[in-house]
Design an enzyme around this catalytic site. Structure first.
Site, PDB file in Angstrom:
ATOM      1  N   SER A  12      61.985  39.054  46.113  1.00  0.00           N
ATOM      2  CA  SER A  12      62.471  40.216  46.577  1.00  0.00           C
ATOM      3  C   SER A  12      61.753  41.457  46.776  1.00  0.00           C
ATOM      4  O   SER A  12      62.140  42.535  46.737  1.00  0.00           O
ATOM      5  CB  SER A  12      63.710  40.572  45.931  1.00  0.00           C
ATOM      6  OG  SER A  12      63.571  41.112  44.525  1.00  0.00           O
ATOM      7  N   ALA A  15      57.059  41.716  50.520  1.00  0.00           N
ATOM      8  CA  ALA A  15      56.987  40.393  51.442  1.00  0.00           C
ATOM      9  C   ALA A  15      58.476  39.997  51.516  1.00  0.00           C
ATOM     10  O   ALA A  15      58.527  39.689  52.743  1.00  0.00           O
ATOM     11  CB  ALA A  15      55.960  39.684  50.699  1.00  0.00           C
ATOM     12  N   LYS A  34      63.870  36.777  40.155  1.00  0.00           N
ATOM     13  CA  LYS A  34      64.054  36.390  38.773  1.00  0.00           C
ATOM     14  C   LYS A  34      64.622  37.325  37.873  1.00  0.00           C
ATOM     15  O   LYS A  34      64.900  37.025  36.843  1.00  0.00           O
ATOM     16  CB  LYS A  34      63.111  35.478  38.310  1.00  0.00           C
ATOM     17  CG  LYS A  34      61.740  36.229  38.215  1.00  0.00           C
ATOM     18  CD  LYS A  34      60.722  35.268  37.385  1.00  0.00           C
ATOM     19  CE  LYS A  34      59.407  35.779  36.990  1.00  0.00           C
ATOM     20  NZ  LYS A  34      58.456  34.827  36.402  1.00  0.00           N
ATOM     21  N   GLU A 113      42.016  57.202  49.173  1.00  0.00           N
ATOM     22  CA  GLU A 113      41.718  56.539  48.151  1.00  0.00           C
ATOM     23  C   GLU A 113      40.363  55.872  48.181  1.00  0.00           C
ATOM     24  O   GLU A 113      39.841  55.910  48.980  1.00  0.00           O
ATOM     25  CB  GLU A 113      42.966  55.498  48.230  1.00  0.00           C
ATOM     26  CG  GLU A 113      44.267  55.907  47.711  1.00  0.00           C
ATOM     27  CD  GLU A 113      45.315  54.802  47.602  1.00  0.00           C
ATOM     28  OE1 GLU A 113      45.179  53.634  47.671  1.00  0.00           O
ATOM     29  OE2 GLU A 113      46.732  55.300  47.458  1.00  0.00           O
ATOM     30  N   HIS A 236      42.659  47.798  37.781  1.00  0.00           N
ATOM     31  CA  HIS A 236      42.556  49.257  38.164  1.00  0.00           C
ATOM     32  C   HIS A 236      41.890  50.118  37.281  1.00  0.00           C
ATOM     33  O   HIS A 236      42.151  50.043  36.140  1.00  0.00           O
ATOM     34  CB  HIS A 236      44.068  49.595  38.356  1.00  0.00           C
ATOM     35  CG  HIS A 236      44.183  50.713  39.192  1.00  0.00           C
ATOM     36  ND1 HIS A 236      43.806  52.032  39.009  1.00  0.00           N
ATOM     37  CD2 HIS A 236      44.770  51.122  40.430  1.00  0.00           C
ATOM     38  CE1 HIS A 236      44.253  52.917  39.837  1.00  0.00           C
ATOM     39  NE2 HIS A 236      44.654  52.273  40.904  1.00  0.00           N
ATOM     40  N   ARG A 287      37.201  50.163  43.924  1.00  0.00           N
ATOM     41  CA  ARG A 287      37.434  49.793  42.650  1.00  0.00           C
ATOM     42  C   ARG A 287      36.757  49.026  41.563  1.00  0.00           C
ATOM     43  O   ARG A 287      36.832  49.216  40.317  1.00  0.00           O
ATOM     44  CB  ARG A 287      38.997  49.057  42.508  1.00  0.00           C
ATOM     45  CG  ARG A 287      40.027  50.056  43.007  1.00  0.00           C
ATOM     46  CD  ARG A 287      41.336  49.316  42.716  1.00  0.00           C
ATOM     47  NE  ARG A 287      42.419  50.381  43.600  1.00  0.00           N
ATOM     48  CZ  ARG A 287      43.404  50.083  43.836  1.00  0.00           C
ATOM     49  NH1 ARG A 287      44.033  48.746  43.614  1.00  0.00           N
ATOM     50  NH2 ARG A 287      44.237  51.039  44.298  1.00  0.00           N
ATOM     51  N   HIS A 348      45.350  44.294  37.462  1.00  0.00           N
ATOM     52  CA  HIS A 348      46.442  45.122  38.516  1.00  0.00           C
ATOM     53  C   HIS A 348      46.616  44.209  39.519  1.00  0.00           C
ATOM     54  O   HIS A 348      47.944  44.337  39.941  1.00  0.00           O
ATOM     55  CB  HIS A 348      45.604  46.393  38.893  1.00  0.00           C
ATOM     56  CG  HIS A 348      46.447  47.064  40.071  1.00  0.00           C
ATOM     57  ND1 HIS A 348      47.599  47.845  39.837  1.00  0.00           N
ATOM     58  CD2 HIS A 348      45.916  47.805  41.230  1.00  0.00           C
ATOM     59  CE1 HIS A 348      47.709  48.439  40.703  1.00  0.00           C
ATOM     60  NE2 HIS A 348      47.087  48.352  41.834  1.00  0.00           N
ATOM     61  N   GLU A 372      51.355  39.195  47.552  1.00  0.00           N
ATOM     62  CA  GLU A 372      50.315  39.064  46.549  1.00  0.00           C
ATOM     63  C   GLU A 372      49.906  37.726  46.235  1.00  0.00           C
ATOM     64  O   GLU A 372      49.029  37.313  45.917  1.00  0.00           O
ATOM     65  CB  GLU A 372      50.587  39.907  45.359  1.00  0.00           C
ATOM     66  CG  GLU A 372      49.268  40.153  44.671  1.00  0.00           C
ATOM     67  CD  GLU A 372      49.632  41.033  43.470  1.00  0.00           C
ATOM     68  OE1 GLU A 372      50.155  42.107  43.519  1.00  0.00           O
ATOM     69  OE2 GLU A 372      49.065  41.108  42.363  1.00  0.00           O
ATOM     70  N   ARG A 383      40.009  44.075  46.743  1.00  0.00           N
ATOM     71  CA  ARG A 383      40.881  44.668  47.705  1.00  0.00           C
ATOM     72  C   ARG A 383      40.625  46.150  47.793  1.00  0.00           C
ATOM     73  O   ARG A 383      40.456  46.726  46.798  1.00  0.00           O
ATOM     74  CB  ARG A 383      42.436  44.200  47.053  1.00  0.00           C
ATOM     75  CG  ARG A 383      43.263  45.032  47.997  1.00  0.00           C
ATOM     76  CD  ARG A 383      44.793  44.667  47.577  1.00  0.00           C
ATOM     77  NE  ARG A 383      45.104  45.444  46.115  1.00  0.00           N
ATOM     78  CZ  ARG A 383      45.599  46.424  45.958  1.00  0.00           C
ATOM     79  NH1 ARG A 383      46.116  47.117  46.909  1.00  0.00           N
ATOM     80  NH2 ARG A 383      45.703  47.040  44.967  1.00  0.00           N
ATOM     81  N   LEU A 389      50.304  46.423  50.478  1.00  0.00           N
ATOM     82  CA  LEU A 389      51.780  46.719  51.067  1.00  0.00           C
ATOM     83  C   LEU A 389      51.502  46.256  52.371  1.00  0.00           C
ATOM     84  O   LEU A 389      52.572  45.512  53.239  1.00  0.00           O
ATOM     85  CB  LEU A 389      52.182  48.050  50.746  1.00  0.00           C
ATOM     86  CG  LEU A 389      52.619  48.190  49.369  1.00  0.00           C
ATOM     87  CD1 LEU A 389      52.818  49.977  49.234  1.00  0.00           C
ATOM     88  CD2 LEU A 389      53.979  47.630  48.969  1.00  0.00           C
TER      89      LEU A 389
END
Ligand code: FAD
Ligand code: SIN
Length: 533
Positions: A12, A15, A34, A113, A236, A287, A348, A372, A383, A389
């Site tokens: 939920s 995605a 879950k 970012e 991260h 990153r 992360h 993901e 990434r 997102l």
């Protein structure tokens, strides 16, 4: 009990819910999660969602930044598709009621970012994920065609091959535990979207919620689907270092990359800036580079953390732009307008996952995967911030359209009889403490041997330990009645093994996979692929 639906969605997050809202216009959708519906990485997202919406930005620049961060391993077709379909995805989010911050003139207020050459991150202050998740959830709860069942744990996918069919292999649904009754129900559907999120819980310290135990990868792999690129675990660079120890369950608090995007500078314990030594982009390098740099400064100085400095910003800036981060740091005794924020890297994001095409289609008929736990090739070996997102929303739209054409609702498929779930027959159960020890061993092994800097020897040791743990789980614990704890442990241990297996095969350093034994990048970039045939 058997529950039938046109579409079965497992997850939920951004995605799962974005898929469900589209599918619900055409048929009955069951969505399972879950935990509570808002316990997800999506709801925790801070920085925002990347999309070209500014007239001074271009698709080509967003594509180039994504490819550059991905260290040569991105699938260029996937990158181009997702980047160019981003503005449409943003329009859809707006239509579901999502509010992004805007400037006085009504244009989006865009953040920046690491690795992004332009400001292109749409956000809602520093709680973008919560804004998106609550709005999608509200729409889903109001939709008459969506049945959202929380606290239901998918255990395994059901496929024709598992039922002994030799002429075709397709998905038929899933066995799902209802922890409230202890019963395992059959959720039957010819169209399954797997959207179970990440694998961060394989590590001791992670920004991920407790649901991120790699269930999607593990279920899909057991069902015979291909998994890909799992060695690329993104750490991260900046999560809050709590000198009094991490939160009890390994959850670390994220200090968004957007803080560096707004001028945050990484400094050592002596107050000196150090990132320029590692990359000309300084604190805003991608990153993988920043996380490795912090890791190596921690080792070099013997200091337990590095620092993120925002003290040069005008008073009120942190409370206005990053109120959630500011207040949380304050609750740990750090006033980010006056003090530097102590930071360390934490697990992360999983850049790999179940291999799919740009329609989210896996190698198993009827099984689509998004978010993901899927691997379209967008992220390659690392990434780019705020691209995930975006991937959730774009791929679920394509997945839904592809499902409708390849598996039309009007076409009735053969109705295989599905046997009831067989619980293990052992009656006595070990204390929960024994399962938790096993769980800790997986996470400690991954943290010690499969982290930011790897070696062949460390990976081999991890593989041996995990093999033993997996054997113990399958031969012993799996013989009892299933419980949420044993389901989590089984998936976590298998996913950890798959990460290590992918890492062992990669004899080079690329993006997030850095090994002292093979420090160079090989000339040819080849995705890793594992299958269970
Ligand atoms: P999730 O949102 O994690 O949802 C997974 C769902 O699957 C949950 O509902 C869970 O209950 C369910 N589930 C799992 N296993 C089972 C099972 N066995 N049975 C039933 N249900 C199951 N990305 C960005 O692009 N921008 C950001 O600013 C950003 N910030 C982030 C900040 C944090 C702290 C974190 C952790 C991640 C961030 N990310 C960000 C990454 C991004 O949030 C996630 O990659 C993305 O939200 C994943 O969405 P998802 O729908 O795939 O999974
Ligand atoms: C962050 O806000 O730094 C997280 C962004 C991301 O993971 O994409």
């Amino acid at each position: 009990m058997t529950i039938k639906s046109d579409f079965l969605v497992i997850g939920s997050g951004a995605a799962g819910l974005s898929f469900a809202l589209r599918a619900a216009e055409h048929g009955k959708v069951v969505v399972l999660c879950k935990d509570d519906p808002l316990v997800s990485s999506s709801a925790k997202a801070q920085g925002g969602i990347a999309a070209v919406t500014d007239k001074n930005d271009t698709f080509d620049e967003h594509i180039a930044d994504t490819l550059d961060a991905g260290a040569g391993l991105c699938d260029e077709k996937a990158v181009r598709t997702i980047v160019t379909e981003a503005p449409e995805a943003i329009r859809e989010l707006l239509s579901w009621g999502v509010d992004f911050d805007t400037e006085k003139d009504g244009e989006f207020e865009l953040g920046r970012e690491g690795g992004h050459g332009k400001r292109r991150i749409l956000h809602a202050k520093d709680t973008t994920g919560l804004e998106i998740s609550t709005k999608l959830l509200r729409c889903a709860q109001a939709h008459p065609n969506i049945q959202l069942l929380d606290h239901r744990i998918a255990i395994d996918l059901i496929t024709t091959a598992k039922l002994g069919c030799v002429t075709e292999d397709r998905v038929l649904g899933a066995y799902v535990l209802n922890p409230a009754t202890g019963e395992v129900d059959i959720f039957r559907s010819d169209r399954v979207l797997l959207a179970t999120g990440g694998t961060g819980r394989c590590y001791m310290y992670t920004t991920n919620p407790p649901t991120a135990t790699g269930d999607g990868e593990a279920m899909a792999w057991r069902a015979g689907a291909i998994v890909s690129n799992l060695e690329f675990v993104q750490f991260h660079p900046t999560t809050f270092y709590n000198p009094n120890g991490k939160d009890h369950d390994g959850l670390t608090f994220l200090i968004s990359e957007a803080v560096r995007g707004e001028g945050g500078v990484l400094r050592g314990p002596d107050g000196q800036e150090f990132m320029q030594k590692y990359d000309k982009r300084g604190s805003l390098a991608p990153r993988d580079i920043v996380a490795r740099a912090i890791n190596s400064e921690i080792l070099r100085t013997g200091h337990p953390c590095m620092y993120l400095d925002m003290t040069h910003k005008p008073k009120g800036f942190m409370t206005e732009r990053f109120p959630y981060i500011y207040e949380t740091c304050k609750s740990y005794g750090v006033d980010a307008e006056v003090d530097m924020i102590p930071v360390v890297p934490s697990a992360h994001y999983q850049c790999g996952g179940v291999a799919t095409d740009t329609n989210g289609r896996s190698s198993l008929r009827g099984l689509f995967v998004a978010g993901e736990c899927g691997c379209t090739g967008l992220h390659g070996a690392n990434r780019l911030a705020s691209n995930s997102l975006l991937e959730c929303v774009v791929i679920t739209k394509r997945a839904f359209q592809c499902m409708l054409t390849t598996l039309p609702l009007a076409h009735k498929m053969e109705d295989y009889p599905i046997p009831e779930w067989q619980h293990g027959e052992r009656a006595e159960r070990d204390d929960l403490a024994i399962l938790y020890h096993c769980w800790d061993e997986v996470r400690r092994t991954m943290t010690d041997y499969v982290s930011i800097v790897r070696t062949d020897h460390r990976l081999q040791r991890a593989a041996t330990r995990l093999r033993n743990i997996n054997r113990e789980i399958n031969e012993y614990y799996w013989g009892y009645r299933v419980t949420p704890e044993i389901i989590d442990l089984r998936n976590l241990a298998l996913t950890a093994s798959l990460i290590v297996d992918c890492a062992i095969r990669r004899k080079e350093s690329r993006g997030l996979h850095y090994t002292l034994d093979h420090p160079e990048k090989l000339p040819e970039a080849i995705p890793s692929r594992l299958h269970n045939w």
